[in-house]
Motif scaffolding. Structure first.
Motif, PDB file in Angstrom:
ATOM      1  N   ILE A 187       0.779  -1.138  -0.123  1.00  0.00           N
ATOM      2  CA  ILE A 187      -0.015  -0.019   0.043  1.00  0.00           C
ATOM      3  C   ILE A 187       0.807   1.229   0.045  1.00  0.00           C
ATOM      4  O   ILE A 187       0.515   2.190  -0.835  1.00  0.00           O
ATOM      5  CB  ILE A 187      -0.872   0.110   1.160  1.00  0.00           C
ATOM      6  CG1 ILE A 187      -1.945  -1.108   0.972  1.00  0.00           C
ATOM      7  CG2 ILE A 187      -1.670   1.358   1.316  1.00  0.00           C
ATOM      8  CD1 ILE A 187      -2.918  -1.279   2.108  1.00  0.00           C
ATOM      9  N   SER A 188       1.975   1.210   0.895  1.00  0.00           N
ATOM     10  CA  SER A 188       2.969   2.355   0.844  1.00  0.00           C
ATOM     11  C   SER A 188       3.616   2.503  -0.613  1.00  0.00           C
ATOM     12  O   SER A 188       3.707   3.653  -0.967  1.00  0.00           O
ATOM     13  CB  SER A 188       3.965   2.224   1.936  1.00  0.00           C
ATOM     14  OG  SER A 188       4.881   3.273   1.899  1.00  0.00           O
ATOM     15  N   TYR A 189       3.922   1.530  -1.153  1.00  0.00           N
ATOM     16  CA  TYR A 189       4.455   1.611  -2.434  1.00  0.00           C
ATOM     17  C   TYR A 189       3.578   2.229  -3.404  1.00  0.00           C
ATOM     18  O   TYR A 189       3.837   3.201  -4.245  1.00  0.00           O
ATOM     19  CB  TYR A 189       4.994   0.144  -3.013  1.00  0.00           C
ATOM     20  CG  TYR A 189       5.695   0.145  -4.333  1.00  0.00           C
ATOM     21  CD1 TYR A 189       7.007   0.438  -4.640  1.00  0.00           C
ATOM     22  CD2 TYR A 189       4.739  -0.104  -5.706  1.00  0.00           C
ATOM     23  CE1 TYR A 189       7.708   0.513  -5.858  1.00  0.00           C
ATOM     24  CE2 TYR A 189       5.218  -0.065  -6.692  1.00  0.00           C
ATOM     25  CZ  TYR A 189       6.604   0.103  -6.984  1.00  0.00           C
ATOM     26  OH  TYR A 189       7.291   0.020  -8.163  1.00  0.00           O
ATOM     27  N   TYR A 190       2.341   1.656  -3.530  1.00  0.00           N
ATOM     28  CA  TYR A 190       1.129   2.186  -4.426  1.00  0.00           C
ATOM     29  C   TYR A 190       1.062   3.803  -3.990  1.00  0.00           C
ATOM     30  O   TYR A 190       0.828   4.569  -4.953  1.00  0.00           O
ATOM     31  CB  TYR A 190       0.111   1.556  -4.178  1.00  0.00           C
ATOM     32  CG  TYR A 190      -1.026   2.135  -4.941  1.00  0.00           C
ATOM     33  CD1 TYR A 190      -0.953   1.894  -6.505  1.00  0.00           C
ATOM     34  CD2 TYR A 190      -2.181   2.683  -4.405  1.00  0.00           C
ATOM     35  CE1 TYR A 190      -2.298   2.383  -7.281  1.00  0.00           C
ATOM     36  CE2 TYR A 190      -3.078   3.205  -5.160  1.00  0.00           C
ATOM     37  CZ  TYR A 190      -3.259   2.996  -6.474  1.00  0.00           C
ATOM     38  OH  TYR A 190      -3.941   3.670  -7.543  1.00  0.00           O
ATOM     39  N   ARG A 191       0.772   4.228  -2.811  1.00  0.00           N
ATOM     40  CA  ARG A 191       0.633   5.299  -2.727  1.00  0.00           C
ATOM     41  C   ARG A 191       1.862   6.448  -3.284  1.00  0.00           C
ATOM     42  O   ARG A 191       1.684   7.408  -3.634  1.00  0.00           O
ATOM     43  CB  ARG A 191       0.508   5.489  -1.209  1.00  0.00           C
ATOM     44  CG  ARG A 191      -0.890   5.176  -0.585  1.00  0.00           C
ATOM     45  CD  ARG A 191      -1.041   5.372   0.709  1.00  0.00           C
ATOM     46  NE  ARG A 191      -2.418   4.983   1.126  1.00  0.00           N
ATOM     47  CZ  ARG A 191      -2.832   4.947   2.569  1.00  0.00           C
ATOM     48  NH1 ARG A 191      -1.956   5.053   3.506  1.00  0.00           N
ATOM     49  NH2 ARG A 191      -3.954   4.595   2.786  1.00  0.00           N
TER      50      ARG A 191
END
Length: 196
Positions: A187-191
């Motif tokens: 999720i952090s990577y996507y954001r």
């Protein structure tokens, strides 16, 4: 005899674009999008933790590959003391550790731009969904696989010694965190990498 005077266009544009050695107009390459911001410290620590929580079980299986019962009784170890079982345990250990190491790509630059040493695609930006989709699927699968691990001690393990049963239960418990940690890092990577 004087040369005729060349008139300049009066439309306000610059028609004096630089030319290359063969006289064609040189074009500037399109501007690359700005790099994403760095991963937050909690995501970096989580990705590093993933590589560590997989290591004890890998070492335990490698000990069995080398012939140590690793907590099994003599009779219980027999099925693991075959070439096929040893190959399976070795493969499983290596694959699990490689998958865990891949999670570092979600917090490192090589997860945003393909390393240059990789043929044909080196140096190209990684499409965010090419990393997010498999990572998210892996997080869901790992969460499902290890969800029952806390119940380890409620199952009979007659093929193990009491110490071995305790050891295996302890070293496998951290794997419960693998899926949720991978999901959070994904999720952090996507954001960080999604288009603005």
């Amino acid at each position: 005899m004087t040369r005729p005077r060349q008139e300049r266009p009066t439309d306000g544009t610059d028609h004096t674009a630089p030319t290359d050695s063969i006289g064609s107009t040189a074009r500037t390459p399109p501007a690359l999008p700005p790099p994403p911001p760095p991963a937050p410290p909690w995501a970096v620590r989580s990705a590093q933790l993933i590589t560590l929580i997989v290591l004890p079980t890998a070492l335990w299986r490698l000990a069995m590959v080398l012939g140590f019962p690793s907590g099994y009784t003599a009779a219980g170890f027999v099925p693991f003391d075959t070439p096929g079982a040893k190959l399976w345990m070795l493969t499983l250990s290596v694959v699990c550790e490689l998958l865990a190491l891949l999670s570092l790509g979600l917090v490192r630059p090589w997860g945003e731009t393909v390393p240059r040493w990789i043929p044909r695609v080196g140096g190209r930006p990684v499409r965010p969904l090419a990393a997010v989709v498999p990572a998210a699927a892996g997080a869901l699968a790992l969460t499902a696989i290890w969800a029952a691990m806390p119940l380890w001690w409620t199952y009979p393990h007659s093929d193990m010694t009491p110490t071995g049963r305790l050891l295996v239960g302890v070293i496998y418990q951290p794997l419960v965190l693998w899926g949720p940690l991978l999901g959070a890092v994904t999720i952090s990577y996507y954001r960080r990498t999604r288009p603005a």
